[in-house]
Design a protein around this motif. Sequence first.
Motif, PDB file in Angstrom:
ATOM      1  N   SER A 123      42.766  30.966  36.779  1.00 19.04           N
ATOM      2  CA  SER A 123      42.641  32.292  36.180  1.00 19.04           C
ATOM      3  C   SER A 123      41.468  32.389  35.219  1.00 19.04           C
ATOM      4  CB  SER A 123      43.937  32.660  35.449  1.00 19.04           C
ATOM      5  OG  SER A 123      44.134  31.828  34.313  1.00 19.04           O
ATOM      6  N   TYR A 152      40.897  38.521  33.673  1.00 19.44           N
ATOM      7  CA  TYR A 152      41.764  39.220  32.720  1.00 19.44           C
ATOM      8  C   TYR A 152      41.184  40.570  32.324  1.00 19.44           C
ATOM      9  CZ  TYR A 152      44.324  34.824  32.316  1.00 19.44           C
ATOM     10  OH  TYR A 152      45.064  33.710  32.591  1.00 19.44           O
ATOM     11  N   VAL A 178      41.911  42.909  35.114  1.00 17.73           N
ATOM     12  CA  VAL A 178      43.333  43.284  35.143  1.00 17.73           C
ATOM     13  C   VAL A 178      43.629  44.356  34.111  1.00 17.73           C
ATOM     14  CG1 VAL A 178      45.651  42.452  34.607  1.00 17.73           C
ATOM     15  CG2 VAL A 178      44.184  41.127  36.135  1.00 17.73           C
ATOM     16  N   ASN A 198      42.807  48.102  34.501  1.00 21.28           N
ATOM     17  CA  ASN A 198      43.628  48.917  35.391  1.00 21.28           C
ATOM     18  C   ASN A 198      44.751  49.567  34.585  1.00 21.28           C
ATOM     19  OD1 ASN A 198      45.244  50.008  37.391  1.00 21.28           O
ATOM     20  ND2 ASN A 198      45.026  48.252  38.762  1.00 21.28           N
ATOM     21  N   ILE A 220      48.450  48.665  35.569  1.00 27.11           N
ATOM     22  CA  ILE A 220      48.984  47.379  35.129  1.00 27.11           C
ATOM     23  C   ILE A 220      49.446  47.458  33.679  1.00 27.11           C
ATOM     24  CG2 ILE A 220      48.389  44.960  34.678  1.00 27.11           C
ATOM     25  CD1 ILE A 220      46.582  45.037  37.097  1.00 27.11           C
ATOM     26  N   LEU A 268      52.343  44.717  40.831  1.00 30.22           N
ATOM     27  CA  LEU A 268      51.796  43.498  41.424  1.00 30.22           C
ATOM     28  C   LEU A 268      51.970  43.511  42.933  1.00 30.22           C
ATOM     29  CD1 LEU A 268      52.954  40.733  38.915  1.00 30.22           C
ATOM     30  CD2 LEU A 268      50.913  42.148  38.883  1.00 30.22           C
ATOM     31  N   MET A 290      41.954  37.617  40.313  1.00 29.70           N
ATOM     32  CA  MET A 290      42.890  38.570  39.744  1.00 29.70           C
ATOM     33  C   MET A 290      44.328  38.158  40.055  1.00 29.70           C
ATOM     34  SD  MET A 290      42.928  42.686  40.351  1.00 29.70           S
ATOM     35  CE  MET A 290      44.053  43.741  39.427  1.00 29.70           C
ATOM     36  N   SER A 338      45.323  35.564  37.535  1.00 26.89           N
ATOM     37  CA  SER A 338      45.450  36.193  36.212  1.00 26.89           C
ATOM     38  C   SER A 338      46.741  36.980  36.106  1.00 26.89           C
ATOM     39  CB  SER A 338      44.241  37.099  35.941  1.00 26.89           C
ATOM     40  OG  SER A 338      43.030  36.382  36.012  1.00 26.89           O
ATOM     41  N   LEU A 339      47.114  37.680  37.170  1.00 29.26           N
ATOM     42  CA  LEU A 339      48.346  38.455  37.163  1.00 29.26           C
ATOM     43  C   LEU A 339      49.571  37.549  37.096  1.00 29.26           C
ATOM     44  CD1 LEU A 339      47.492  41.195  39.804  1.00 29.26           C
ATOM     45  CD2 LEU A 339      47.832  41.532  37.363  1.00 29.26           C
TER      46      LEU A 339
END
Length: 294
Positions: free
Chosen positions: A40, A64, A67, A70, A73, A233, A260, A263-264
Amino acid sequence: MNAKIRESMADRIFIGAIYIFLMMVLLAVVYPLIYIVSASFSSPAAVTAGRVWLLPVEPTLMGYTTVFKNPDIIRGFSNSLFYTGVGTFISVCITIMLAYPLSRKSFYGRRFIMMLLVFTMIFDGGLIPLYLVVKNLQLIDTIWALLLPQALAVFQAMIACAFFTTSIPEELAEASEIDGCSDMRFIFSIVLPLAKPIIAVLVLMYAVMKWNMYFDALIYLKSEELFPLQIILRSILILNVDSSANIQETLRLQGLKELMKYSLIVISSLPVLVLYPFVQKHFVKGMLIGSVKG
């Protein structure tokens, strides 16, 4: 004079084999976590090429930052925190309200109610009847659809009931009653302070369950504003659908899809990992209730 017990060669070999086995299990559990965290923080090119092994390669926060750009998210993360916090509080309260009376021998009908609870663990009404109940209660596409239908877990109630039975004797309640203590004051002043270990167990169990709640949200929720993080997700990583065209275009152009993903995974696992150290001591003690008598 304390005599030292001499281990035989067979005992040493056996203990050595146990240590080797446990080290292998530890590596099998820890390495995937280390790899995900390292990936990540690595560059997209390094992740795609498979050059990440143990430590981050060409460290970057690009995954990150992408992410958190967005808005879906961010909204899903805040929704999951709300469902987890409020849902855990409701579930713990209902579980204690059910488990404590069932642990008292003076409670009339406790055996019948316990039998009904065990019956629900063996036989389930099924998905369609449950959906119809939630629909008739007008809970579809509301936050209560994720808070109320799964508010009580029978297994957790059994654990709490066993704790109250073994840790809070009837004599304690009788002594407090003689001193003029009311039932509510006895619960808040005596029962709950003594129940910290089992409360920690319930909080951790329910929090993990609520945080990972995915299927209920998929069935009961329709509005994107109410979606928890797990549904977001799923949309991004499984179905490759993202309501933000700019983010999806960025992922395709910069090759950030794999980065991504890791990271998620880290972001979605972080709250539970942060919670556990604070309840670990009480969690271990609560899980051992009833296993040792002395």
